[in-house]
Scaffold this motif. Structure first.
Motif, PDB file in Angstrom:
ATOM      1  N   ASN A 173       8.794  -3.827  -4.086  1.00 25.31           N
ATOM      2  CA  ASN A 173       9.234  -4.854  -5.128  1.00 25.31           C
ATOM      3  C   ASN A 173       9.421  -6.220  -4.462  1.00 25.31           C
ATOM      4  O   ASN A 173       9.991  -7.401  -4.231  1.00 25.31           O
ATOM      5  N   ALA A 174       8.756  -7.280  -3.782  1.00 22.84           N
ATOM      6  CA  ALA A 174       8.636  -8.123  -2.625  1.00 22.84           C
ATOM      7  C   ALA A 174       6.614  -8.324  -3.260  1.00 22.84           C
ATOM      8  O   ALA A 174       6.167  -7.545  -3.232  1.00 22.84           O
ATOM      9  N   ALA A 175       6.458 -10.263  -2.736  1.00 26.13           N
ATOM     10  CA  ALA A 175       5.260 -10.584  -3.395  1.00 26.13           C
ATOM     11  C   ALA A 175       4.530 -10.632  -1.100  1.00 26.13           C
ATOM     12  O   ALA A 175       5.149  -9.612  -0.045  1.00 26.13           O
ATOM     13  N   ALA A 176       3.099 -10.216  -1.527  1.00 24.97           N
ATOM     14  CA  ALA A 176       2.307 -10.459  -0.461  1.00 24.97           C
ATOM     15  C   ALA A 176       3.590 -11.167   1.118  1.00 24.97           C
ATOM     16  O   ALA A 176       3.467 -12.880   0.280  1.00 24.97           O
ATOM     17  N   ILE A 177       2.653 -11.473   2.053  1.00 25.50           N
ATOM     18  CA  ILE A 177       4.021 -12.267   3.684  1.00 25.50           C
ATOM     19  C   ILE A 177       2.703 -13.252   3.157  1.00 25.50           C
ATOM     20  O   ILE A 177       1.174 -12.958   3.523  1.00 25.50           O
ATOM     21  N   GLU A 183       2.842 -15.208   9.121  1.00 23.27           N
ATOM     22  CA  GLU A 183       4.344 -15.433   8.834  1.00 23.27           C
ATOM     23  C   GLU A 183       4.374 -13.383   9.241  1.00 23.27           C
ATOM     24  O   GLU A 183       3.494 -12.895   9.490  1.00 23.27           O
ATOM     25  N   VAL A 184       5.814 -13.267   9.877  1.00 18.51           N
ATOM     26  CA  VAL A 184       5.576 -11.874  10.618  1.00 18.51           C
ATOM     27  C   VAL A 184       6.362 -11.360   9.088  1.00 18.51           C
ATOM     28  O   VAL A 184       7.180 -11.811   8.321  1.00 18.51           O
ATOM     29  N   VAL A 185       5.837  -9.622   8.983  1.00 20.38           N
ATOM     30  CA  VAL A 185       6.911  -8.719   8.021  1.00 20.38           C
ATOM     31  C   VAL A 185       7.696  -9.238   7.868  1.00 20.38           C
ATOM     32  O   VAL A 185       8.360  -8.299   9.275  1.00 20.38           O
ATOM     33  N   LYS A 234       7.522  -2.436  -7.610  1.00 24.21           N
ATOM     34  CA  LYS A 234       5.962  -2.890  -7.748  1.00 24.21           C
ATOM     35  C   LYS A 234       5.566  -2.871  -5.925  1.00 24.21           C
ATOM     36  O   LYS A 234       6.308  -2.938  -5.430  1.00 24.21           O
ATOM     37  N   LEU A 235       4.930  -1.883  -5.671  1.00 25.93           N
ATOM     38  CA  LEU A 235       4.424  -1.673  -4.082  1.00 25.93           C
ATOM     39  C   LEU A 235       3.668  -2.824  -3.654  1.00 25.93           C
ATOM     40  O   LEU A 235       2.220  -2.703  -4.277  1.00 25.93           O
ATOM     41  N   THR A 236       3.212  -3.498  -2.739  1.00 24.33           N
ATOM     42  CA  THR A 236       2.451  -4.417  -2.201  1.00 24.33           C
ATOM     43  C   THR A 236       2.267  -3.433  -0.486  1.00 24.33           C
ATOM     44  O   THR A 236       2.786  -3.598   0.171  1.00 24.33           O
ATOM     45  N   MET A 237       1.032  -3.213   0.038  1.00 20.73           N
ATOM     46  CA  MET A 237       0.599  -2.950   0.759  1.00 20.73           C
ATOM     47  C   MET A 237       0.335  -4.394   1.380  1.00 20.73           C
ATOM     48  O   MET A 237      -0.628  -5.137   0.929  1.00 20.73           O
ATOM     49  N   GLN A 238       0.654  -4.424   3.034  1.00 24.52           N
ATOM     50  CA  GLN A 238       0.059  -6.000   3.447  1.00 24.52           C
ATOM     51  C   GLN A 238      -0.451  -5.614   4.731  1.00 24.52           C
ATOM     52  O   GLN A 238       1.048  -4.634   5.239  1.00 24.52           O
ATOM     53  N   PHE A 239      -1.212  -6.046   4.853  1.00 25.10           N
ATOM     54  CA  PHE A 239      -1.759  -5.384   6.753  1.00 25.10           C
ATOM     55  C   PHE A 239      -1.832  -6.744   7.468  1.00 25.10           C
ATOM     56  O   PHE A 239      -1.962  -7.957   6.701  1.00 25.10           O
ATOM     57  N   ALA A 240      -0.963  -6.676   8.151  1.00 28.19           N
ATOM     58  CA  ALA A 240      -0.815  -7.437   9.329  1.00 28.19           C
ATOM     59  C   ALA A 240      -1.124  -6.864  10.805  1.00 28.19           C
ATOM     60  O   ALA A 240      -1.515  -5.475  11.690  1.00 28.19           O
ATOM     61  N   ASN A 241      -1.347  -7.721  12.004  1.00 25.24           N
ATOM     62  CA  ASN A 241      -1.916  -7.926  13.505  1.00 25.24           C
ATOM     63  C   ASN A 241      -1.197  -7.154  14.145  1.00 25.24           C
ATOM     64  O   ASN A 241       0.493  -6.391  13.744  1.00 25.24           O
ATOM     65  N   GLY A 242      -1.079  -6.866  15.244  1.00 31.75           N
ATOM     66  CA  GLY A 242      -0.329  -6.086  16.322  1.00 31.75           C
ATOM     67  C   GLY A 242       1.282  -6.622  16.797  1.00 31.75           C
ATOM     68  O   GLY A 242       1.600  -5.892  17.169  1.00 31.75           O
ATOM     69  N   ALA A 243       1.407  -7.843  16.033  1.00 25.61           N
ATOM     70  CA  ALA A 243       2.543  -8.936  16.478  1.00 25.61           C
ATOM     71  C   ALA A 243       3.315  -8.453  15.417  1.00 25.61           C
ATOM     72  O   ALA A 243       3.960 -10.013  14.826  1.00 25.61           O
ATOM     73  N   HIS A 244       2.697  -8.277  13.998  1.00 23.17           N
ATOM     74  CA  HIS A 244       3.356  -7.670  12.628  1.00 23.17           C
ATOM     75  C   HIS A 244       3.006  -9.547  11.910  1.00 23.17           C
ATOM     76  O   HIS A 244       3.772  -9.646  10.634  1.00 23.17           O
ATOM     77  N   GLN A 245       2.468  -9.917  12.115  1.00 19.03           N
ATOM     78  CA  GLN A 245       2.076 -11.240  11.647  1.00 19.03           C
ATOM     79  C   GLN A 245       0.925 -10.659  10.603  1.00 19.03           C
ATOM     80  O   GLN A 245      -0.229 -10.409  10.255  1.00 19.03           O
ATOM     81  N   TYR A 264      -1.748 -10.558   7.398  1.00 17.29           N
ATOM     82  CA  TYR A 264      -3.042 -11.649   7.146  1.00 17.29           C
ATOM     83  C   TYR A 264      -3.558 -12.293   5.380  1.00 17.29           C
ATOM     84  O   TYR A 264      -4.281 -12.854   5.889  1.00 17.29           O
ATOM     85  N   GLY A 265      -2.067 -11.916   5.024  1.00 13.63           N
ATOM     86  CA  GLY A 265      -1.682 -12.892   4.212  1.00 13.63           C
ATOM     87  C   GLY A 265      -2.312 -12.221   2.464  1.00 13.63           C
ATOM     88  O   GLY A 265      -2.966 -10.870   2.783  1.00 13.63           O
TER      89      GLY A 265
END
Length: 128
Positions: A66-70, A74-76, A102-113, A115-116
């Motif tokens: 239940n959250a929007a894309a980051i 920005e850090v998840v 609402k399930l949102t999959m967010q891919f992020a880098n190794g520092a949890h930042q 990718y938008g």
């Protein structure tokens, strides 16, 4: 010089992110699931690596409930609605109370930042 390097890194990241994509293998959008259900992630154009490994072509999954894309860069957050899969997992078992989510999959880098938006995907599930 440092500003130029950051700009170049940002442009590279943007172009890679748009060439890559994420998707849910399971569950399907609109699915009705039990209170405990499997979630399977996919990514194309990027490598799945554990948190801590930094590369502009790799990262790991996060599941936002239940959250929007980051926004990009920005850090998840680390909380109960932002589940991190920092070991490089591509599937998990999720338990939720009955309701619509609402399930949102967010891919992020190794520092949890993050990718938008280009490397996020949202679906809706009905938990019974």
């Amino acid at each position: 010089m440092k500003r130029l390097s950051l700009l170049c890194a940002g442009l590279l990241l943007s172009s890679l992110s748009y060439a890559a994509s994420v998707s849910f293998i399971e569950p399907a959008d609109g699915a009705t699931v039990g209170t405990t259900f499997p979630v399977k992630f996919a990514v194309e154009g990027m490598d799945v690596k554990p948190a801590g490994e930094l590369s502009p072509t790799s990262g790991h999954h996060h599941l936002l409930i239940n959250a929007a894309a980051i926004p990009s860069g920005e850090v998840v957050p680390f909380d109960e609605t932002h589940i991190h899969f920092g070991k490089g997992q591509t599937e998990a078992t999720v338990t939720l109370k009955p309701g619509t989510y609402k399930l949102t999959m967010q891919f992020a880098n190794g520092a949890h930042q993050s990718y938008g938006e280009p490397l996020s995907k949202s679906i809706t599930v009905n938990v019974k």
